[in-house]
Design an enzyme around this catalytic site. Structure first.
Site, PDB file in Angstrom:
ATOM      1  N   LYS A  45      33.686  -3.764  34.598  1.00 51.45           N
ATOM      2  CA  LYS A  45      33.154  -4.124  33.610  1.00 51.45           C
ATOM      3  C   LYS A  45      33.434  -5.004  32.599  1.00 51.45           C
ATOM      4  CE  LYS A  45      30.646   0.238  32.937  1.00 51.45           C
ATOM      5  NZ  LYS A  45      31.037   1.962  32.490  1.00 51.45           N
ATOM      6  N   ARG A  96      33.432   5.796  39.467  1.00 50.19           N
ATOM      7  CA  ARG A  96      31.968   5.591  39.527  1.00 50.19           C
ATOM      8  C   ARG A  96      32.332   3.806  40.336  1.00 50.19           C
ATOM      9  NH1 ARG A  96      28.333   2.206  37.466  1.00 50.19           N
ATOM     10  NH2 ARG A  96      25.894   3.006  37.781  1.00 50.19           N
TER      11      ARG A  96
HETATM   12  N1  HH2 Z   1      27.792   2.705  33.905  1.00 47.35           N
HETATM   13  C1  HH2 Z   1      27.182   2.110  34.488  1.00 47.35           C
HETATM   14  C2  HH2 Z   1      26.232   2.681  34.316  1.00 47.35           C
HETATM   15  N2  HH2 Z   1      25.779   3.950  34.383  1.00 47.35           N
HETATM   16  N3  HH2 Z   1      27.526   6.109  34.765  1.00 47.35           N
HETATM   17  C3  HH2 Z   1      28.485   6.922  34.591  1.00 47.35           C
HETATM   18  N4  HH2 Z   1      28.432   7.894  34.598  1.00 47.35           N
HETATM   19  N5  HH2 Z   1      29.632   5.985  33.851  1.00 47.35           N
HETATM   20  C4  HH2 Z   1      29.373   4.867  33.588  1.00 47.35           C
HETATM   21  O1  HH2 Z   1      30.357   4.221  33.453  1.00 47.35           O
HETATM   22  C5  HH2 Z   1      28.174   3.978  34.242  1.00 47.35           C
HETATM   23  C6  HH2 Z   1      27.580   4.538  34.641  1.00 47.35           C
HETATM   24  C7  HH2 Z   1      27.355   0.512  33.990  1.00 47.35           C
HETATM   25  O2  HH2 Z   1      27.473   0.066  34.655  1.00 47.35           O
HETATM   26  P1  HH2 Z   1      26.612  -0.952  36.401  1.00 47.35           P
HETATM   27  O3  HH2 Z   1      25.771   0.451  36.894  1.00 47.35           O
HETATM   28  O4  HH2 Z   1      27.211  -1.645  37.414  1.00 47.35           O
HETATM   29  O5  HH2 Z   1      25.450  -1.730  35.115  1.00 47.35           O
HETATM   30  P2  HH2 Z   1      24.151  -1.758  34.466  1.00 47.35           P
HETATM   31  O6  HH2 Z   1      24.022  -0.619  33.921  1.00 47.35           O
HETATM   32  O7  HH2 Z   1      23.954  -3.147  34.338  1.00 47.35           O
HETATM   33  O8  HH2 Z   1      23.063  -1.796  35.572  1.00 47.35           O
END
Ligand code: HH2
Length: 286
Positions: A233, A267
């Site tokens: 992030k 995660r």
């Molecule tokens: N962060 C993201 C997505 N889902 N779920 C939980 N429980 N906690 C988090 O911190 C979280 C999440 C965002 O990260 P990422 O999936 O890498 O990116 P994107 O939302 O652009 O797909």
């Protein structure tokens, strides 16, 4: 009650699959999206994508992931909305294959319709970044046996990073999570199906994220498990100066530090590296 407990210790009940939380467990991220900030487009390139996703999923399981978290909508700041039909189109073929594997499968969605279809496909956990704020989502999850991750977000992904403000971020985030937990319990969910997440980067500045990270243990609601998602992030980018493709070391360090501060689940995108780092932490833990 201190979350789920059995003879073997604390656990999360994921539709009958018991995930032991005696040590910090790793959730691997599988984004089936063209636009995720962290790995966008990796698995959304058309006909070969399902095979690619399955190969990646098997690699994560071999690397030590306890849960695979499948997402069909990017929640990065300013990401465009995705329709129910489009999101289902992205995630269902993947979920149907993953539930046949020896792992716990989570769906990362804010939509009740997507959650319902994922549960019907055999999914074991709902990861809702809007923290069950939609009553229809609460009904769907409560009527199932699945676990749920209740995440905190200020605002919505469209606007959340414009000007997030808190008087006291740790107190406010904990208070909102506790209220959502109460709502889940009132809908009939037992504590052994619940985990909470402060939602790093979801309506938070770097200072807010750091305050939450440092105060992680004081966010805990009634002993419930805490999930931390900081992998790749902007927070890691701000601290290291690294672009998203070079945030692995910072992300692994953050996962270890989160585990040391009480995170039960992390995660992450880089599963095997994180699992190895957590093994080292386990070995030197007092
Ligand atoms: N962060 C993201 C997505 N889902 N779920 C939980 N429980 N906690 C988090 O911190 C979280 C999440 C965002 O990260 P990422 O999936 O890498 O990116 P994107 O939302 O652009 O797909």
């Amino acid at each position: 009650m201190l979350g789920g407990r059995e003879a073997g210790g604390r656990y999360l009940d994921c539709a009958g699959r018991r995930l032991s939380l005696e040590r910090t467990r790793v959730m691997g991220v599988l984004n089936i999206t063209p636009d995720s900030f962290s790995d966008g487009g990796r698995f959304a390139r058309g006909a070969t994508s399902l095979a690619d996703v399955l190969t990646a999923a098997e690699g994560m399981i071999a690397g030590g992931a306890a849960i695979l978290d499948v997402g069909g909508e990017s929640t990065r700041p300013g990401a465009p909305a995705v329709s129910v039909a489009e999101e289902l189109d992205r995630v269902l073929p993947v979920l149907e294959r993953l539930v046949a594997l020896d792992t716990i499968v989570s769906i990362d969605t804010r939509k009740a319709e997507v959650a319902a279809a994922a549960l019907a496909a055999g999914c074991h956990m709902i990861n809702d970044v809007s923290g069950l704020s939609n009553p229809a989502m609460l009904d769907v999850v409560a009527a199932s046996q699945a676990a749920v991750c209740i995440m905190h977000m200020q605002g919505s992904p469209e606007t959340m990073q414009r000007d997030p403000r808190y008087a006291d971020v740790v107190t406010e985030v904990r208070g909102e999570l506790a209220a959502r937990v109460s709502r889940a319990r009132a809908a009939g969910m037992t504590d052994n199906r619940l985990c909470i997440d402060p939602g790093f980067g979801f309506g938070k500045t770097l200072a807010h994220n750091l305050a939450l990270f440092i105060g992680l243990e004081s966010l805990r609601v009634d002993g419930l498990p805490i999930l931390v998602g900081v992998s790749r992030k902007r927070m890691i980018g701000d601290l290291t100066g690294a672009p998203v493709e070079r945030r692995q070391a910072g992300s692994v360090a953050a996962a270890v530090l989160a585990a040391e501060r009480g995170a039960d689940l992390v995660r992450v995108h880089d599963v095997a590296e994180t699992v190895d780092a957590l093994k080292v932490l386990e070995a030197v833990r007092a």
